[in-house]
Design an enzyme around this catalytic site. Structure first.
Site, mmCIF file in Angstrom:
data_model
loop_
_atom_site.group_PDB
_atom_site.id
_atom_site.type_symbol
_atom_site.label_atom_id
_atom_site.label_comp_id
_atom_site.label_asym_id
_atom_site.label_seq_id
_atom_site.Cartn_x
_atom_site.Cartn_y
_atom_site.Cartn_z
ATOM 1 N N HIS A 237 0.813 -1.214 0.000
ATOM 2 C CA HIS A 237 0.000 0.000 0.000
ATOM 3 C C HIS A 237 0.847 1.264 0.000
ATOM 4 C CE1 HIS A 237 0.538 -0.401 4.471
ATOM 5 N NE2 HIS A 237 0.554 0.924 4.416
ATOM 6 N N ASP A 265 -0.474 -7.447 0.670
ATOM 7 C CA ASP A 265 0.124 -6.148 1.021
ATOM 8 C C ASP A 265 1.641 -6.279 0.976
ATOM 9 O OD1 ASP A 265 0.472 -3.545 1.656
ATOM 10 O OD2 ASP A 265 -0.291 -3.675 3.709
ATOM 11 N N GLY A 346 3.537 5.693 9.256
ATOM 12 C CA GLY A 346 4.911 5.756 8.774
ATOM 13 C C GLY A 346 5.695 4.493 9.042
ATOM 14 N N SER A 348 4.570 1.547 8.287
ATOM 15 C CA SER A 348 4.213 0.570 7.262
ATOM 16 C C SER A 348 5.431 0.113 6.473
ATOM 17 C CB SER A 348 3.205 1.173 6.283
ATOM 18 O OG SER A 348 1.910 1.149 6.809
ATOM 19 N N SER A 363 2.024 -4.267 7.838
ATOM 20 C CA SER A 363 0.898 -3.905 6.984
ATOM 21 C C SER A 363 0.044 -2.833 7.645
ATOM 22 C CB SER A 363 0.051 -5.139 6.670
ATOM 23 O OG SER A 363 -1.114 -4.780 5.938
#
Length: 394
Positions: A237, A265, A346, A348, A363
């Site tokens: 993402h 993801d 942030g 991720s 994720s």
């Protein structure tokens, strides 16, 4: 090469390793093992973890130094014997998890299993629990739930091996919603299902541009996961295939070569323009930077830690494998691993590591690192297999 990002570790010790031929320049987090199979567990003669990692486990689990060392050693043993225990259980296999109290792997076996099967499982070193449903039946029930359309008030579902049920999580404030009630009713028809309420729906952890040690795609900041030969893996993402990526200093790193979100993801980014990769997860000064020596999958119940560009280094426990998550924006992602580790915007794409074994890339989740929460990660071995990548190893 850009500014060295290995300042946290006194990398003299790391660079002694012959395989560490390229020193990383970005907040790289790395893991090893070939793309199609995890590497062998570390030798029993090696230390269970760095001093910094042990400190983090003491802090987040309330353990003494000796208890942290014992737990990591026991988790390593459990991870090593799990494949053999699963094979020994055969069709009677009902799941497995690390029992922190007993410091052993627990293997669920259906009640109709032959005595010889129970003996074979115990011979691997695992303890046995008798259950009603096989893992095959639970996985089939979850697959039927996967085919349902989930409303926003349903935050996810998974097989809970210790409970021997498929668990559906419903946001507390949405329990009375008609769509939620219909989903729950249909889910119960799919097989052995139980419902749990949660405080809030999970969300992904991308964020706007802020300082730190991130990578950027446009004005979105995410975190590097694990170095692979030719680049790094991260969350899907965070960017689409073809999108350009810049590093902490806004200089060009490379390009998203592949990306999948939702349903999955994961993504991988090619690295060039003076940026190098190394098999290291940043400790952010909280712990020493961590070398990664494998990607063997940690069982449910094992300790696990996360490194990310916003909240840096935090630890918790593996709560479930193969969970389907329904994020608050309606994006459904499958085959995620759930943890009790906190995270924030942030983080991720950042690294999840258990001991010295790479686990996956962040994720999303719910909560924060002030009040607590839960997170999900995409398993790293799936990403490697999908794109034919090889982790950069120590």
């Amino acid at each position: 090469m850009r500014r060295s990002r290995l300042r946290h570790l006194g990398l003299a010790g790391l660079l002694v390793l012959g395989s560490l031929t390229a020193v990383g320049t970005l907040p790289a987090s790395a893991a090893d093992a070939p793309a199609h199979s995890p590497s062998s567990p570390s030798s029993s003669s090696e230390q269970p973890a760095s001093a910094g990692l042990l400190d983090a486990l003491q802090r987040d689990f309330g353990l003494t130094r000796a208890e942290a060392e014992d737990r990591l050693a026991a988790e390593r043993d459990a991870t090593g014997i799990e494949p053999a225990a699963r094979r020994a259980a055969g069709k009677a296999y009902g799941g497995s998890w690390f029992d922190a109290g007993a410091q052993r792997l627990t293997v669920a076996v259906t009640s109709d299993a032959a005595p010889s099967t129970l003996r074979a499982v115990r011979a691997t070193g695992a303890q046995v629990r008798t259950v009603e449903h096989s893992a095959q039946r639970l996985d089939a029930a979850k697959a039927r739930v996967d085919r349902l359309d989930a409303p926003a008030g349903v935050s996810g579902w998974r097989v809970d091996q210790a409970a021997n049920r498929v668990v559906v999580d419903v946001v507390d404030d949405e329990r009375a919603d008609n769509d939620v009630r219909r989903f729950v009713r249909q889910a119960r028809e799919a097989g052995p299902v139980t419902v749990r309420t949660v405080a809030s729906a999970p969300r992904t952890f991308a964020a706007g541009t802020v300082g730190g040690d991130p990578y950027y795609t446009g004005n979105v900041r995410c975190s590097i996961g694990f170095s692979v030969h030719g680049g790094f893996v991260t969350a899907g993402h965070c960017g689409r295939a073809g999108a350009g990526v810049s590093g902490w200093d806004r200089s060009y790193i490379g390009t998203f070569q592949g990306s999948s979100f939702p349903d999955n993801d994961y993504a991988w980014v090619s690295v060039g323009s003076g940026w190098w990769t190394v098999p290291v997860v940043l400790g952010w000064g909280t712990v020493s930077d961590q070398l990664v020596r494998g990607s063997n999958v940690a069982p449910v119940g094992a300790s696990i830690c996360r490194s990310g560009s916003t909240t840096h280094w935090h630890c918790g426990t593996v709560l479930a494998h193969n969970e389907t998550v329904n994020y608050s924006d309606g994006s459904v992602v499958r085959q995620l691993t759930k943890t009790s580790v906190c995270a924030e915007g942030g983080d991720s794409g950042g690294s999840f590591i258990s001991g010295d074994q790479a686990q996956g890339v962040t994720s999303g989740g719910w909560g924060n690192c002030s009040s607590g929460g839960e997170t999900w990660f995409q398993p790293v071995n799936e990403i490697l297999n999908r794109y034919g990548l090889t982790l950069h190893t120590a």
